[in-house]
Design a protein around this motif. Structure first.
Motif, PDB file in Angstrom:
ATOM      1  N   THR A 145       0.860  -1.182   0.000  1.00  0.00           N
ATOM      2  CA  THR A 145       0.000   0.000   0.000  1.00  0.00           C
ATOM      3  C   THR A 145       0.896   1.231   0.000  1.00  0.00           C
ATOM      4  OG1 THR A 145      -1.745  -1.183   1.182  1.00  0.00           O
ATOM      5  CG2 THR A 145      -1.812   1.223   1.274  1.00  0.00           C
ATOM      6  N   LEU A 146       0.640   2.137  -0.970  1.00  0.00           N
ATOM      7  CA  LEU A 146       1.488   3.313  -1.146  1.00  0.00           C
ATOM      8  C   LEU A 146       0.650   4.595  -1.192  1.00  0.00           C
ATOM      9  CD1 LEU A 146       3.867   2.005  -3.966  1.00  0.00           C
ATOM     10  CD2 LEU A 146       4.425   2.306  -1.552  1.00  0.00           C
ATOM     11  N   VAL A 197      -3.267   3.655  -2.077  1.00  0.00           N
ATOM     12  CA  VAL A 197      -3.814   2.533  -2.853  1.00  0.00           C
ATOM     13  C   VAL A 197      -2.968   1.294  -2.611  1.00  0.00           C
ATOM     14  CG1 VAL A 197      -4.854   3.930  -4.689  1.00  0.00           C
ATOM     15  CG2 VAL A 197      -2.478   3.161  -4.906  1.00  0.00           C
ATOM     16  N   THR A 198      -3.560   0.141  -2.856  1.00  0.00           N
ATOM     17  CA  THR A 198      -2.826  -1.122  -2.761  1.00  0.00           C
ATOM     18  C   THR A 198      -2.560  -1.622  -4.178  1.00  0.00           C
ATOM     19  OG1 THR A 198      -3.917  -1.609  -0.665  1.00  0.00           O
ATOM     20  CG2 THR A 198      -2.852  -3.452  -1.804  1.00  0.00           C
ATOM     21  N   LEU A 218      -3.321  -2.251  -9.988  1.00  0.00           N
ATOM     22  CA  LEU A 218      -4.035  -1.693  -8.860  1.00  0.00           C
ATOM     23  C   LEU A 218      -5.001  -2.753  -8.334  1.00  0.00           C
ATOM     24  CD1 LEU A 218      -4.851   0.808  -7.151  1.00  0.00           C
ATOM     25  CD2 LEU A 218      -6.490   1.348  -8.953  1.00  0.00           C
ATOM     26  N   LEU A 219      -4.965  -3.004  -7.033  1.00  0.00           N
ATOM     27  CA  LEU A 219      -5.882  -3.976  -6.433  1.00  0.00           C
ATOM     28  C   LEU A 219      -7.199  -3.339  -6.000  1.00  0.00           C
ATOM     29  CD1 LEU A 219      -3.572  -6.280  -4.284  1.00  0.00           C
ATOM     30  CD2 LEU A 219      -4.694  -6.802  -6.446  1.00  0.00           C
ATOM     31  N   ASP A 220      -7.161  -2.054  -5.690  1.00  0.00           N
ATOM     32  CA  ASP A 220      -8.374  -1.347  -5.278  1.00  0.00           C
ATOM     33  C   ASP A 220      -9.273  -1.128  -6.489  1.00  0.00           C
ATOM     34  OD1 ASP A 220      -7.350  -1.041  -2.633  1.00  0.00           O
ATOM     35  OD2 ASP A 220      -6.110   0.620  -3.366  1.00  0.00           O
ATOM     36  N   ASN A 221     -10.559  -1.081  -6.253  1.00  0.00           N
ATOM     37  CA  ASN A 221     -11.527  -0.868  -7.323  1.00  0.00           C
ATOM     38  C   ASN A 221     -11.782   0.636  -7.488  1.00  0.00           C
ATOM     39  OD1 ASN A 221     -13.360  -1.392  -9.317  1.00  0.00           O
ATOM     40  ND2 ASN A 221     -15.021  -1.890  -7.908  1.00  0.00           N
ATOM     41  N   THR A 238      -6.252   9.729 -13.409  1.00  0.00           N
ATOM     42  CA  THR A 238      -6.098   8.279 -13.322  1.00  0.00           C
ATOM     43  C   THR A 238      -4.702   7.961 -12.800  1.00  0.00           C
ATOM     44  OG1 THR A 238      -5.378   8.211 -15.633  1.00  0.00           O
ATOM     45  CG2 THR A 238      -7.719   7.803 -15.198  1.00  0.00           C
ATOM     46  N   LEU A 239      -4.541   6.740 -12.350  1.00  0.00           N
ATOM     47  CA  LEU A 239      -3.261   6.293 -11.810  1.00  0.00           C
ATOM     48  C   LEU A 239      -2.324   5.909 -12.951  1.00  0.00           C
ATOM     49  CD1 LEU A 239      -2.420   6.025  -8.886  1.00  0.00           C
ATOM     50  CD2 LEU A 239      -3.074   3.640  -8.962  1.00  0.00           C
TER      51      LEU A 239
END
Length: 182
Positions: free
Chosen positions: A7-8, A35-36, A79-82, A70-71
């Motif tokens: 997570t960063l 985010v993870t 990205l693991l987060d939705n 956006t990332l």
């Protein structure tokens, strides 16, 4: 394949920042502060934060201060987060705007055998700190016109408005200028 999960913190980036302004000078809030992510250990272990797609600072004004970004992730990192997009709200409470006609035009990249001429840039909206804009006059501003790839002829070119005296002010929006090169 082995993956590493971490997570960063999320960081904002900007395009077209005025020369006197650093990202650290800008007060903002991101709706997701961390985010993870998951990815290859060699890539993920070198990461200390993740950065959002750049926000064009010429779009920031007292009435336009909320942006979606956006990332931007390196190859092989997910990205693991939705989260589809991030909302960045910039604190513009200490800012105001003024409109100027800019007649000081500086041409860059022009061949020494050519001369350029143009009118002024009309109705340029400038944004910045309220105390600075009280003092700012049209003579403090100039337009930079890049003519690097231009020969003789008539052109409509995009200009960048700057101030050496007040380097923390910026233009709001995009401006064009008709230029004749002879």
């Amino acid at each position: 394949p082995i993956s590493k999960k971490v997570t960063l913190p999320v960081k904002v980036s900007f395009n077209n920042l005025p020369s006197g302004l650093n990202v650290g000078d800008i007060k903002y809030n991101i709706d997701h502060k961390s985010v993870t992510i998951i990815g290859t250990p060699d890539v993920v272990s070198k990461m200390t934060s993740v950065t959002l797609s750049p926000i064009d600072f010429t779009a920031v004004s007292t009435t336009s201060n909320s942006f979606e970004a956006t990332l931007v992730l390196p190859e092989g990192v997910k990205l693991l987060d939705n989260i589809e997009f991030f909302v960045v709200d910039i604190d513009t409470s200490g800012y105001t705007e003024k409109t100027f006609n800019v007649s000081n035009i500086k041409y860059s990249g022009l061949s020494s055998s050519l001369k350029a001429s143009s009118g002024s840039v009309k109705n340029v909206k400038i944004c910045g700190d309220k105390n600075v804009l009280k003092k700012l006059t049209a003579s403090d501003l100039y337009a930079v016109v890049d003519l690097s790839d231009k020969g003789a002829g008539a052109y409509t070119v995009t200009v960048t408005i700057k101030s050496d005296k007040y380097p923390k002010v910026w233009q709001v929006g995009q401006y064009n200028l008709a230029v004749t090169v002879k």
